[in-house]
Design a protein around this motif. Structure first.
Motif, mmCIF file in Angstrom:
data_model
loop_
_atom_site.group_PDB
_atom_site.id
_atom_site.type_symbol
_atom_site.label_atom_id
_atom_site.label_comp_id
_atom_site.label_asym_id
_atom_site.label_seq_id
_atom_site.Cartn_x
_atom_site.Cartn_y
_atom_site.Cartn_z
ATOM 1 N N GLN A 52 0.850 -1.132 0.003
ATOM 2 C CA GLN A 52 0.167 -0.270 -0.062
ATOM 3 C C GLN A 52 0.859 1.460 -0.068
ATOM 4 O OE1 GLN A 52 -2.279 -0.439 3.528
ATOM 5 N NE2 GLN A 52 -0.737 0.389 4.986
ATOM 6 N N SER A 53 0.577 2.261 -0.574
ATOM 7 C CA SER A 53 1.162 3.686 -0.523
ATOM 8 C C SER A 53 1.182 4.215 0.664
ATOM 9 C CB SER A 53 0.637 4.390 -1.747
ATOM 10 O OG SER A 53 0.792 3.888 -3.001
ATOM 11 N N PRO A 54 2.101 5.317 1.188
ATOM 12 C CA PRO A 54 1.957 6.007 2.168
ATOM 13 C C PRO A 54 0.904 6.872 2.281
ATOM 14 C CG PRO A 54 4.345 5.863 1.271
ATOM 15 C CD PRO A 54 3.414 5.247 0.236
ATOM 16 N N VAL A 55 0.501 7.084 3.258
ATOM 17 C CA VAL A 55 -0.699 8.184 3.603
ATOM 18 C C VAL A 55 -0.362 9.523 3.228
ATOM 19 C CG1 VAL A 55 -2.118 6.702 4.938
ATOM 20 C CG2 VAL A 55 -0.681 7.968 5.881
ATOM 21 N N SER A 56 -1.240 10.444 2.910
ATOM 22 C CA SER A 56 -0.779 11.659 2.494
ATOM 23 C C SER A 56 -0.945 12.720 3.712
ATOM 24 C CB SER A 56 -1.395 12.251 1.334
ATOM 25 O OG SER A 56 -2.864 12.088 1.598
ATOM 26 N N THR A 57 -1.887 12.425 4.804
ATOM 27 C CA THR A 57 -2.031 13.380 5.863
ATOM 28 C C THR A 57 -1.706 12.578 6.998
ATOM 29 O OG1 THR A 57 -4.497 12.790 5.844
ATOM 30 C CG2 THR A 57 -4.003 14.499 4.555
ATOM 31 N N LEU A 58 -1.747 13.222 8.248
ATOM 32 C CA LEU A 58 -1.236 12.668 9.597
ATOM 33 C C LEU A 58 -2.277 12.224 10.250
ATOM 34 C CD1 LEU A 58 1.098 15.650 10.845
ATOM 35 C CD2 LEU A 58 1.783 13.646 9.688
ATOM 36 N N ASP A 59 -3.666 12.779 9.945
ATOM 37 C CA ASP A 59 -4.825 11.999 10.414
ATOM 38 C C ASP A 59 -4.866 10.561 10.003
ATOM 39 O OD1 ASP A 59 -5.354 14.384 11.639
ATOM 40 O OD2 ASP A 59 -6.460 15.119 10.296
ATOM 41 N N GLU A 60 -4.455 10.247 8.747
ATOM 42 C CA GLU A 60 -4.644 8.798 8.294
ATOM 43 C C GLU A 60 -3.543 7.900 8.849
ATOM 44 O OE1 GLU A 60 -5.694 9.015 3.825
ATOM 45 O OE2 GLU A 60 -4.639 10.692 4.185
ATOM 46 N N VAL A 61 -2.495 8.267 9.557
ATOM 47 C CA VAL A 61 -1.466 7.473 9.911
ATOM 48 C C VAL A 61 -1.950 6.519 11.108
ATOM 49 C CG1 VAL A 61 0.759 7.494 11.196
ATOM 50 C CG2 VAL A 61 0.324 9.263 9.748
ATOM 51 N N ASP A 62 -1.875 5.239 11.042
ATOM 52 C CA ASP A 62 -1.963 4.299 11.984
ATOM 53 C C ASP A 62 -0.652 3.542 12.469
ATOM 54 O OD1 ASP A 62 -2.863 1.495 12.951
ATOM 55 O OD2 ASP A 62 -4.604 2.477 13.134
ATOM 56 N N ASP A 63 -0.313 3.231 13.348
ATOM 57 C CA ASP A 63 0.998 2.608 13.860
ATOM 58 C C ASP A 63 1.336 1.369 13.291
ATOM 59 O OD1 ASP A 63 1.420 5.028 14.961
ATOM 60 O OD2 ASP A 63 1.525 4.270 16.790
ATOM 61 N N VAL A 64 -0.060 0.600 13.114
ATOM 62 C CA VAL A 64 -0.060 -0.815 12.654
ATOM 63 C C VAL A 64 -0.439 -0.902 11.375
ATOM 64 C CG1 VAL A 64 -1.041 -2.889 13.262
ATOM 65 C CG2 VAL A 64 -0.468 -1.403 15.148
ATOM 66 N N ASP A 65 -1.732 -0.212 10.932
ATOM 67 C CA ASP A 65 -1.936 -0.674 9.600
ATOM 68 C C ASP A 65 -1.527 0.479 8.634
ATOM 69 O OD1 ASP A 65 -3.697 -2.798 10.733
ATOM 70 O OD2 ASP A 65 -5.339 -1.251 11.293
ATOM 71 N N ALA A 66 -1.226 1.696 8.983
ATOM 72 C CA ALA A 66 -0.740 2.564 7.700
ATOM 73 C C ALA A 66 0.540 3.366 8.391
ATOM 74 C CB ALA A 66 -1.936 3.536 7.399
ATOM 75 N N PRO A 67 1.602 2.535 8.848
ATOM 76 C CA PRO A 67 2.668 3.394 9.330
ATOM 77 C C PRO A 67 3.522 4.259 8.708
ATOM 78 C CG PRO A 67 3.333 1.241 8.908
ATOM 79 C CD PRO A 67 1.869 1.310 8.354
ATOM 80 N N PHE A 68 3.253 4.262 7.077
ATOM 81 C CA PHE A 68 4.169 5.308 6.558
ATOM 82 C C PHE A 68 3.279 6.305 5.966
ATOM 83 C CE2 PHE A 68 6.389 1.041 4.554
ATOM 84 C CZ PHE A 68 7.076 1.080 5.700
ATOM 85 N N TYR A 69 3.865 7.612 6.106
ATOM 86 C CA TYR A 69 3.273 8.923 5.744
ATOM 87 C C TYR A 69 4.195 9.898 4.781
ATOM 88 C CZ TYR A 69 5.451 10.828 9.727
ATOM 89 O OH TYR A 69 6.549 11.509 10.656
ATOM 90 N N GLU A 70 3.670 10.541 4.179
ATOM 91 C CA GLU A 70 4.560 11.406 3.083
ATOM 92 C C GLU A 70 5.477 12.433 3.708
ATOM 93 O OE1 GLU A 70 2.026 13.003 0.158
ATOM 94 O OE2 GLU A 70 1.497 11.549 -0.685
ATOM 95 N N MET A 71 6.855 12.651 3.336
ATOM 96 C CA MET A 71 7.590 13.349 4.435
ATOM 97 C C MET A 71 6.993 15.054 4.250
ATOM 98 S SD MET A 71 11.531 13.602 4.132
ATOM 99 C CE MET A 71 11.985 11.881 4.866
ATOM 100 N N ARG A 72 6.293 15.270 3.284
ATOM 101 C CA ARG A 72 6.025 16.704 3.107
ATOM 102 C C ARG A 72 4.680 17.032 3.986
ATOM 103 N NH1 ARG A 72 5.126 17.488 -2.079
ATOM 104 N NH2 ARG A 72 3.688 19.098 -1.883
ATOM 105 N N ALA A 73 4.242 15.838 4.685
ATOM 106 C CA ALA A 73 3.469 16.414 6.045
ATOM 107 C C ALA A 73 4.056 16.286 7.293
ATOM 108 C CB ALA A 73 2.310 15.234 5.851
ATOM 109 N N PHE A 74 5.266 15.594 7.374
ATOM 110 C CA PHE A 74 6.174 15.786 8.508
ATOM 111 C C PHE A 74 6.261 17.247 9.155
ATOM 112 C CE2 PHE A 74 10.221 16.834 10.421
ATOM 113 C CZ PHE A 74 10.400 15.979 11.448
ATOM 114 N N ARG A 75 6.101 17.018 10.316
ATOM 115 C CA ARG A 75 6.270 18.285 11.122
ATOM 116 C C ARG A 75 6.889 18.179 12.552
ATOM 117 N NH1 ARG A 75 0.618 21.597 10.919
ATOM 118 N NH2 ARG A 75 0.822 20.298 8.720
ATOM 119 N N LEU A 76 7.301 19.125 12.981
ATOM 120 C CA LEU A 76 7.854 19.103 14.210
ATOM 121 C C LEU A 76 6.537 19.543 15.332
ATOM 122 C CD1 LEU A 76 11.557 20.366 14.380
ATOM 123 C CD2 LEU A 76 10.885 17.990 14.778
ATOM 124 N N HIS A 77 6.279 19.232 16.484
ATOM 125 C CA HIS A 77 5.250 19.560 17.359
ATOM 126 C C HIS A 77 4.874 21.227 17.083
ATOM 127 C CE1 HIS A 77 2.159 19.032 19.926
ATOM 128 N NE2 HIS A 77 2.718 19.795 20.914
#
Length: 884
Positions: A52-77
């Protein structure tokens, strides 16, 4: 008008000075503020995740089912993200977007390249992706300067039309780069000059014949015509044949534990995985360590040419890893990876990320990376490089060397080429440029910052060691597209051109840049302050849910109590510089210990100015509960009314070698003894017109207004908003000083209590009695009151029974024991870093470490004895505690 300009310059200098002070503080803060909560790795199903492809938004991240997310969504707190290439992703085990607070970032080491479904891989269309870039920095290179005053949507629509039709107007960066190589002013390019332009645009170093084959379909009127018009030129620059990017190919940044597991799976299952995988190593030039279901073999050579997509991804990852050394081709690839974000956002993102990495933080301003924060887009870089390539080709067409050209254009014969001399040189070769173009190239190539080009900068600008350009120059001269006309350039006498106009324009650009930088600095500071408040509110809400009392305690009006005994937590509004730790005390409690050259900064923003002042507390009381390990060499700073990094004068309350309180270098308390190795209760009461009154363990010191004025060197020492008043918009420094020798370390603090009023002697007496009662324990045998950090009764030697001694002893770790021993040393000061080095050398062998430190103490004692003997033999020559 002149006065207004001078006032703006003064404000800018003050802003820059404050920013430098803030940077110094921030660089020191980064060592202890970072949380490690919830960082345990989470397992995820390998077979389903890589399909499966990485998710594009942080809301879609799931540690087990969708652990990869696009780096353009990465942000420090609570910080902004950076629009990096879509093919880049991050594993939630490397950085989980749900983490809160400040976090250390792991190094960027292992990258998993995978293709979930090869049947769905499509070619990325560069023009379509550029249509989504709307920031002004990017638009400036697609539009003439006159169009930038119009509304942003209109500019964006114009850029979309340019990318769709291939028609760009006059004055844009693309059109000006085109004109530089229109050698005969025909409005068309000879196809034989395209290798130069494509090398400038994309760092292509293919054979000219290969480039000619690629460019053939973009020829004007029909393929094979041998000329390219402006529309074909833009189409060639954006061609998918040159920018091969696969949509559906992903590069995921893994943690080291994940990479180890993935590699084991690749070795065990191999071809049965059914998905194309490559495990790459970024520090090894992005080589393929292992691969399955791929055409290329593993162990790719570091010298092998990389594809366009691999180069783009590699340099973007190096930027994310905060590397600073980039070659010219690296700069071009990185710029294409980050140009979707404006220059200021790139800089802010980089500075925020490097602040979260445990490494030496070199200043990027003196490195090649600085270009990334000034180049608007790849077309801005294209214009710079085309101008340089055109100048280089013109020199070759005259049969001259770079040295001969340098000597010929150096009309002043002073060993440098000025902007006016470069402008004249370009005019001599009939290269049509503007003053802004000349200044732009000078800024890019003048690495020394003296607004001139030295010989070394000249040859670096002309890329003297670029073998591809050498081939292209030679091929172009042999092709007959240009003619060789030998001229002795070193014999020329070319007068500088536009000297005053260039100087005026340069100054104007500097002024505009300074105003923009000051505005950006204010915006960034405001954003940081808001972020800080948001994080503190977030922490307060979490503490409330967990049943943790607020720290500081502000439940009483006009009072704030900062508690430093809470393990691993600093009170809200308190920062630090240097090394601190929560040290276990003999009674099992903990207190905050400060190492050498370390101090605390306390924010008093919860108070309002009083006593008739505008910005300061002109009446206040500070009560500090602390102890220090050994007598200072000269003085030990207890309190400074502003940060030690501030250039403005700020008085300091100190303790000298005889344990007497003082103000700066004056002793003001003849009976204010503050002995070491004992807990002290120090109250400092200040009131306008009265001055500072100090109480040590409830006893008032002999300090008067006259002595205070003498110490401060001013008869206005006790006036409104005087130096000893506390600014509510600034920080008070505990144990910090402008002199490093007054921050000897070994200080332990339990609490700081602040009142926005000057309390009277009766209230001081009451508060001290409350503290004295709470800080002692009563012997169960003889009822004698004993100090809190003792374990036996001072009267009958009976063991303490109000706490479980076995539990306290069991809770003392190896490091606690070691630090307690270090605190007991008299003659030497051991930093936390030195302690860590000893632990690395001897392990947890406390006896060997203690032997090492005892030996150091013995040598120090011998040295002091020798110095004392020398001082007695030669009075006035050597004195302990003084620097000569």
């Amino acid at each position: 008008e002149q006065e207004q300009v001078q006032e703006q310059e003064r404000e800018q200098e003050q802003e820059q000075e404050q920013e430098q002070e803030r940077e110094v503080e921030v660089e020191k803060f980064v060592d202890v503020q970072y949380s490690r909560d919830l960082e345990e790795p989470v397992s995820w199903p390998f077979a389903s995740t890589i399909r499966q492809s990485p998710v594009s938004t942080l809301d879609e991240v799931d540690d087990v089912d969708a652990p990869f997310y696009e780096m353009r969504a990465f942000r420090l707190h609570k910080r902004a993200p950076l629009a990096l290439p879509r093919s880049l992703s991050v594993s939630s085990n490397h950085f989980n977007p749900r983490w809160t607070g400040e976090r250390r970032l792991k190094n960027t080491v292992c990258i998993l390249e995978y293709v979930p479904d090869e049947t769905k891989v499509t070619r990325v269309k560069t023009g379509d992706s550029m249509k989504q870039i709307l920031h002004e920095d990017f638009l400036r290179d697609f539009l003439p300067d006159s169009a930038l005053d119009s509304a942003l949507p209109e500019n964006a629509d114009e850029v979309r039309r340019t990318l769709s039709t291939g028609q760009t107007g006059a004055g844009t960066a693309i059109e000006r780069a085109f004109r530089l190589f229109d050698l005969h002013n025909t409005g068309e390019l000879d196809a034989r000059v395209l290798p130069h332009i494509l090398h400038a645009a994309l760092d292509l170093d293919d054979d000219p014949a290969v480039v000619a084959d690629i460019a053939e379909e973009f020829h004007a009127s029909k393929p094979g015509s041998g000329v390219v018009d402006l529309s074909g030129f833009l189409g060639l620059l954006l061609s998918d044949k040159l920018r091969v990017m696969d949509d559906g190919r992903h590069y995921v940044l893994l943690s080291l534990a994940e990479a180890e597991t993935v590699r084991r799976i690749m070795h065990v299952d191999g071809e049965r995985i059914g998905v194309a995988l490559r495990l790459r190593v970024l520090p090894m030039d992005f080589v393929t360590l292992d691969a399955v279901c791929c055409d290329e073999p593993p162990k790719q050579s570091v010298t092998e040419a990389k594809s366009y997509q691999d180069a783009l991804v590699q340099q973007s990852l190096r930027f994310f890893d905060c590397e600073l050394t980039f070659t010219e081709p690296n700069i071009g690839a990185l710029l294409r990876g980050v140009q979707a974000s404006p220059c200021q956002l790139r800089q802010s993102f980089f500075e925020n990320v490097i602040g979260c990495r445990r490494r030496n933080q070199r200043k990027w301003q003196s490195t090649p990376l600085a270009k990334i924060f000034s180049l608007r887009s790849e077309f801005h870089l294209l214009l710079q490089r085309c101008l340089v390539s055109r100048l280089r080709l013109a020199i070759k067409m005259r049969g001259a060397t770079f040295y001969e050209a340098f000597k010929g254009f150096d009309s002043a014969n002073n060993g440098v080429i000025t902007p006016a001399e470069l402008f004249a040189a370009l005019g001599y070769f009939d290269i049509q440029v503007t003053i802004d173009d000349v200044i732009d190239v000078m800024r890019a190539c003048d690495t020394s910052g003296d607004q001139n080009l030295s010989w070394g900068e000249w040859v670096e600008m002309l890329r003297w060691n670029d073998t591809a350009l050498e081939r292209y120059d030679a091929a172009l001269l042999l092709s007959g597209a240009v003619t060789l006309n030998k001229v002795d350039l070193d014999e020329l006498e070319i007068e500088p051109k536009g000297e005053s106009e260039i100087a005026e324009r340069w100054k104007e650009q500097d002024r505009v840049a300074a105003v923009q930088a000051a505005s950006h600095l204010r915006e960034r500071r405001a954003a940081e302050e808001q972020r800080k408040r948001d994080m503190e509110d977030e922490r307060a809400r979490a503490d409330l849910v967990a049943g943790i009392a607020p720290n500081p305690d502000v439940s009483t009006s006009g009072r704030a109590k900062f508690d430093f005994t809470v393990n691993k937590r600093l009170p809200r509004g308190v920062n630090f510089c240097g090394f601190i730790r929560h040290a276990r005390q003999p009674d099992g409690s903990r207190a905050l210990h400060l190492d050498q050259k370390s101090y605390l900064l306390v924010d008093l923003g919860m108070f309002k100015p009083n006593g008739g002042g505008v910005t300061k507390l002109n009446e206040y009381t500070l009560i500090l509960n602390f102890k220090y390990a050994q007598p200072p060499l000269r003085r030990l700073a207890l309190l400074r009314t502003s940060a030690p990094t501030s250039s403005a004068y700020a008085p300091e309350i100190t303790v000298d070698r005889q344990f007497a309180l003082g103000l700066d270098d004056e002793n003001l308390a003849s009976n204010g003894q503050c002995p070491p190795k004992a807990w002290l209760w120090l109250a400092m009461v200040y009131r306008v017109g009265i001055g500072l009154q100090c109480y040590v363990n409830g006893v008032q010191t002999q300090t008067g207004p006259g002595e205070m004025a003498t110490a401060l060197g001013s008869t206005q020492a006790n006036g409104v908003d005087a130096p000893l008043a506390l600014a509510v918009a600034s920080n008070v420094a505990l144990f910090g000083s402008h002199a490093e020798d007054q921050m000897a370390g070994g200080v332990t603090v339990k609490s700081l209590e602040v009142f926005d009023r000057a309390i009277d002697t009766d209230e001081v007496d009451r508060l001290y009695k409350e503290y004295d009662t709470q800080s002692k324990w009563a012997c169960g045998c003889c009822n004698t009151a004993n100090l809190a950090d003792t374990m036996q009764c001072s009267a009958c030697s009976e063991a303490r029974t109000d706490i479980d001694v076995e539990i306290v002893t069991a809770g003392v770790t190896f490091m606690d024991s070691l630090f307690q021993f270090v605190d007991s040393l008299i003659n030497i000061t051991v930093t936390e870093r030195e302690i860590q080095e000893l632990v690395l050398q001897y392990g947890e062998n406390l006896q060997k470490i203690m032997q090492n430190l005892n030996q150091r103490q013995l040598l120090k004692s011998q040295e002091e004895a020798m110095l004392a003997q020398n001082a007695a033999a030669k009075p006035g020559k050597v004195r302990l505690g003084n620097k000569r």
